[in-house]
Design a protein around this motif. Structure first.
Motif, PDB file in Angstrom:
ATOM      1  N   ARG A  51       0.854  -1.198   0.000  1.00 57.14           N
ATOM      2  CA  ARG A  51       0.000   0.000   0.000  1.00 57.14           C
ATOM      3  C   ARG A  51       0.885   1.242   0.000  1.00 57.14           C
ATOM      4  O   ARG A  51       1.840   1.329   0.767  1.00 57.14           O
ATOM      5  CB  ARG A  51      -0.882   0.002   1.236  1.00 57.14           C
ATOM      6  N   GLY A  52       0.607   2.160  -0.886  1.00 59.77           N
ATOM      7  CA  GLY A  52       1.412   3.383  -0.983  1.00 59.77           C
ATOM      8  C   GLY A  52       2.721   3.182  -1.729  1.00 59.77           C
ATOM      9  O   GLY A  52       3.537   4.103  -1.822  1.00 59.77           O
ATOM     10  N   GLY A  53       2.922   1.985  -2.276  1.00 55.74           N
ATOM     11  CA  GLY A  53       4.155   1.715  -3.017  1.00 55.74           C
ATOM     12  C   GLY A  53       4.153   2.431  -4.363  1.00 55.74           C
ATOM     13  O   GLY A  53       3.102   2.807  -4.885  1.00 55.74           O
ATOM     14  N   ALA A  54       5.338   2.604  -4.929  1.00 57.13           N
ATOM     15  CA  ALA A  54       5.457   3.396  -6.158  1.00 57.13           C
ATOM     16  C   ALA A  54       6.024   2.592  -7.308  1.00 57.13           C
ATOM     17  O   ALA A  54       6.843   1.690  -7.128  1.00 57.13           O
ATOM     18  CB  ALA A  54       6.335   4.619  -5.910  1.00 57.13           C
ATOM     19  N   LEU A  55       5.542   2.949  -8.511  1.00 58.44           N
ATOM     20  CA  LEU A  55       6.086   2.409  -9.756  1.00 58.44           C
ATOM     21  C   LEU A  55       6.761   3.565 -10.486  1.00 58.44           C
ATOM     22  O   LEU A  55       6.212   4.659 -10.606  1.00 58.44           O
ATOM     23  CB  LEU A  55       4.949   1.850 -10.628  1.00 58.44           C
ATOM     24  N   LEU A  56       7.980   3.317 -10.952  1.00 54.88           N
ATOM     25  CA  LEU A  56       8.767   4.354 -11.622  1.00 54.88           C
ATOM     26  C   LEU A  56       9.274   3.773 -12.932  1.00 54.88           C
ATOM     27  O   LEU A  56      10.008   2.782 -12.937  1.00 54.88           O
ATOM     28  CB  LEU A  56       9.933   4.720 -10.696  1.00 54.88           C
ATOM     29  N   LEU A  57       8.851   4.384 -14.048  1.00 57.65           N
ATOM     30  CA  LEU A  57       9.154   3.820 -15.370  1.00 57.65           C
ATOM     31  C   LEU A  57       9.883   4.811 -16.257  1.00 57.65           C
ATOM     32  O   LEU A  57       9.471   5.977 -16.376  1.00 57.65           O
ATOM     33  CB  LEU A  57       7.842   3.465 -16.094  1.00 57.65           C
ATOM     34  N   GLU A  58      10.934   4.327 -16.924  1.00 57.59           N
ATOM     35  CA  GLU A  58      11.515   5.110 -18.023  1.00 57.59           C
ATOM     36  C   GLU A  58      10.698   4.794 -19.279  1.00 57.59           C
ATOM     37  O   GLU A  58      10.215   3.669 -19.440  1.00 57.59           O
ATOM     38  CB  GLU A  58      12.987   4.720 -18.241  1.00 57.59           C
ATOM     39  N   HIS A  59      10.515   5.797 -20.151  1.00 56.28           N
ATOM     40  CA  HIS A  59       9.751   5.559 -21.379  1.00 56.28           C
ATOM     41  C   HIS A  59      10.226   6.490 -22.469  1.00 56.28           C
ATOM     42  O   HIS A  59      11.088   7.354 -22.250  1.00 56.28           O
ATOM     43  CB  HIS A  59       8.245   5.743 -21.102  1.00 56.28           C
ATOM     44  N   GLY A  60       9.661   6.331 -23.654  1.00 53.48           N
ATOM     45  CA  GLY A  60      10.050   7.138 -24.813  1.00 53.48           C
ATOM     46  C   GLY A  60       9.645   8.600 -24.633  1.00 53.48           C
ATOM     47  O   GLY A  60       8.733   8.915 -23.864  1.00 53.48           O
ATOM     48  N   TRP A  61      10.302   9.463 -25.361  1.00 56.72           N
ATOM     49  CA  TRP A  61      10.112  10.907 -25.175  1.00 56.72           C
ATOM     50  C   TRP A  61       8.712  11.379 -25.532  1.00 56.72           C
ATOM     51  O   TRP A  61       8.293  12.446 -25.113  1.00 56.72           O
ATOM     52  CB  TRP A  61      11.180  11.677 -25.955  1.00 56.72           C
ATOM     53  N   GLN A  62       7.959  10.572 -26.289  1.00 57.45           N
ATOM     54  CA  GLN A  62       6.595  10.991 -26.641  1.00 57.45           C
ATOM     55  C   GLN A  62       5.540  10.152 -25.923  1.00 57.45           C
ATOM     56  O   GLN A  62       4.373  10.204 -26.273  1.00 57.45           O
ATOM     57  CB  GLN A  62       6.375  10.851 -28.153  1.00 57.45           C
ATOM     58  N   GLN A  63       5.947   9.353 -24.940  1.00 54.39           N
ATOM     59  CA  GLN A  63       5.019   8.389 -24.335  1.00 54.39           C
ATOM     60  C   GLN A  63       4.455   8.841 -22.987  1.00 54.39           C
ATOM     61  O   GLN A  63       3.601   8.165 -22.422  1.00 54.39           O
ATOM     62  CB  GLN A  63       5.718   7.030 -24.188  1.00 54.39           C
ATOM     63  N   GLY A  64       4.938   9.959 -22.461  1.00 55.55           N
ATOM     64  CA  GLY A  64       4.561  10.380 -21.113  1.00 55.55           C
ATOM     65  C   GLY A  64       3.054  10.491 -20.910  1.00 55.55           C
ATOM     66  O   GLY A  64       2.509  10.009 -19.918  1.00 55.55           O
ATOM     67  N   GLU A  65       2.367  11.116 -21.872  1.00 58.06           N
ATOM     68  CA  GLU A  65       0.938  11.362 -21.728  1.00 58.06           C
ATOM     69  C   GLU A  65       0.164  10.036 -21.636  1.00 58.06           C
ATOM     70  O   GLU A  65      -0.710   9.861 -20.774  1.00 58.06           O
ATOM     71  CB  GLU A  65       0.461  12.184 -22.919  1.00 58.06           C
ATOM     72  N   GLN A  66       0.514   9.090 -22.519  1.00 56.31           N
ATOM     73  CA  GLN A  66      -0.160   7.790 -22.523  1.00 56.31           C
ATOM     74  C   GLN A  66       0.134   7.028 -21.219  1.00 56.31           C
ATOM     75  O   GLN A  66      -0.760   6.393 -20.643  1.00 56.31           O
ATOM     76  CB  GLN A  66       0.319   6.973 -23.737  1.00 56.31           C
ATOM     77  N   VAL A  67       1.376   7.108 -20.756  1.00 55.44           N
ATOM     78  CA  VAL A  67       1.756   6.416 -19.516  1.00 55.44           C
ATOM     79  C   VAL A  67       0.952   6.983 -18.338  1.00 55.44           C
ATOM     80  O   VAL A  67       0.397   6.234 -17.526  1.00 55.44           O
ATOM     81  CB  VAL A  67       3.279   6.555 -19.271  1.00 55.44           C
ATOM     82  N   ARG A  68       0.831   8.293 -18.273  1.00 54.78           N
ATOM     83  CA  ARG A  68       0.068   8.913 -17.179  1.00 54.78           C
ATOM     84  C   ARG A  68      -1.406   8.521 -17.262  1.00 54.78           C
ATOM     85  O   ARG A  68      -2.045   8.233 -16.246  1.00 54.78           O
ATOM     86  CB  ARG A  68       0.219  10.448 -17.214  1.00 54.78           C
ATOM     87  N   ALA A  69      -1.935   8.481 -18.489  1.00 51.97           N
ATOM     88  CA  ALA A  69      -3.359   8.125 -18.656  1.00 51.97           C
ATOM     89  C   ALA A  69      -3.602   6.683 -18.178  1.00 51.97           C
ATOM     90  O   ALA A  69      -4.583   6.413 -17.484  1.00 51.97           O
ATOM     91  CB  ALA A  69      -3.766   8.291 -20.114  1.00 51.97           C
ATOM     92  N   TRP A  70      -2.720   5.768 -18.539  1.00 47.27           N
ATOM     93  CA  TRP A  70      -2.889   4.377 -18.098  1.00 47.27           C
ATOM     94  C   TRP A  70      -2.749   4.252 -16.581  1.00 47.27           C
ATOM     95  O   TRP A  70      -3.470   3.500 -15.934  1.00 47.27           O
ATOM     96  CB  TRP A  70      -1.860   3.467 -18.787  1.00 47.27           C
ATOM     97  N   MET A  71      -1.796   5.000 -16.006  1.00 46.78           N
ATOM     98  CA  MET A  71      -1.636   4.953 -14.540  1.00 46.78           C
ATOM     99  C   MET A  71      -2.891   5.472 -13.862  1.00 46.78           C
ATOM    100  O   MET A  71      -3.370   4.904 -12.882  1.00 46.78           O
ATOM    101  CB  MET A  71      -0.411   5.774 -14.104  1.00 46.78           C
ATOM    102  N   HIS A  72      -3.443   6.549 -14.407  1.00 46.09           N
ATOM    103  CA  HIS A  72      -4.652   7.139 -13.854  1.00 46.09           C
ATOM    104  C   HIS A  72      -5.795   6.114 -13.894  1.00 46.09           C
ATOM    105  O   HIS A  72      -6.473   5.869 -12.898  1.00 46.09           O
ATOM    106  CB  HIS A  72      -5.006   8.384 -14.660  1.00 46.09           C
ATOM    107  N   ALA A  73      -5.967   5.486 -15.078  1.00 45.01           N
ATOM    108  CA  ALA A  73      -7.052   4.506 -15.258  1.00 45.01           C
ATOM    109  C   ALA A  73      -6.861   3.305 -14.338  1.00 45.01           C
ATOM    110  O   ALA A  73      -7.835   2.676 -13.917  1.00 45.01           O
ATOM    111  CB  ALA A  73      -7.098   4.058 -16.717  1.00 45.01           C
TER     112      ALA A  73
END
Ligand code: GLN
Length: 295
Positions: free
Chosen positions: A248-270
């Motif tokens: 509980r309260g643990g974190a996931l930290l991902l490196e990704h492509g320079w244009q992928q940030g928005e999609q990554v945030r949307a999936w994390m949100h969902a």
């Protein structure tokens, strides 16, 4: 003195300085490098062929080379001219101030991964034995750096590739990092252990990205570079599965492509993560995204 007389009869190209100059010129042409970059590469390869530090070359630049030494240097320069990455030719690359052994079984450490490591170091309390997992560890740079910079953390690292894992193990042993290694396809062999922090530099380049056919990437393991769904398949899978392995309260930290940030945030949100934030690398690209599960 015999040595002196011999030195004075050598043609300039037979001295270290002469050979370095020639080698740098060849690399500049073959790889379209600027002069400074070509000189750095020539020096690194020459030092490796002679078994000395690059600095040693500067102090001995007028020394003649034996035929065997010149041939060893020539062999490396010729391979570099054909595109083989310097890190694979010398077998090492520096990351976060430490030398890591690298072979073509693992990705060459890159500066953008310093951002991921810097953020991971800030995310957990230094004085508590939190559990950390690095997924797709490759040469082990992330897990080993975290274990050495945060001696209280319990760091585990996994990879699906046995040869990568033995590379990571060897690096950890040589650097004295107490990392627990696991042969596992993502979470397949993690069991019911949970973690406070999960980090990953997964493959995130699209399988048809022309960059895969250029430069160093041609020689790197495609398994570590490319993923389906425009490079995002593995990232999406990690976002979806990681919560089952996070406390509980643990974190996931991902490196990704320079244009992928928005999609990554949307999936994390969902997927129900909180405190979602992307961070920019030194080149200014959104490159690493973090999210937390509910505490
Ligand atoms: N950052 C690397 C590159 O763009 C890719 C690394 C990766 O796929 N994890 O060359």
């Amino acid at each position: 003195m015999a040595g002196h007389a011999a030195a004075s009869t050598h043609r300039p190209a037979d001295t270290i300085a002469g050979l370095l100059r020639q080698a740098a010129q060849r690399l500049a042409v073959a790889l379209v490098l600027d002069r400074a970059g070509a000189r750095i590469e020539a020096r690194a390869l020459c030092a490796h062929a002679l078994g000395v530090e690059a600095g040693w070359l500067l102090a001995h630049d007028l020394e003649p080379l034996t035929a065997a030494q010149a041939a060893a240097i020539e062999a490396l320069i010729a391979r570099r001219e054909r595109g083989e990455p310097v890190a694979y030719l010398t077998g090492t690359r520096e990351f976060h101030g430490r030398e890591f052994a690298v072979t073509p079984d693992v990705l060459i450490p890159r500066p953008e991964t310093e951002l991921l490591v810097g953020l991971a170091l800030q995310m957990g309390p230094a004085d508590r034995p939190i559990r950390v997992l690095d997924i797709g560890t490759g040469s082990g740079i992330i897990a080993i750096t975290l274990a050495l910079e945060r001696p209280r953390w319990q760091v585990s690292a996994l990879d699906v590739c046995p040869r990568a894992l033995s590379q990571a193990r060897a690096n950890a042993a040589r650097l004295g990092a107490p990392v627990r290694f696991l042969l596992s396809d993502l979470f397949s062999h993690v069991g019911d252990t949970t973690f406070d922090l999960i980090v990953s530099n997964p493959p995130y380049i699209a399988q048809d990205d022309p960059h895969l056919g250029r430069g160093d990437l041609r020689f790197e393991p495609v398994l570590a570079l490319a993923s389906g769904n425009n490079g995002l398949a593995l990232i999406e899978h990690l976002i979806q599965t990681a919560p089952s392995y996070l406390d509980r309260g643990g974190a996931l930290l991902l490196e990704h492509g320079w244009q992928q940030g928005e999609q990554v945030r949307a999936w994390m949100h969902a997927a129900g993560y909180h405190d979602i934030a992307s961070h920019r690398d030194l080149a200014g690209w959104s490159r690493v995204t973090a999210g937390r599960t509910l505490s």
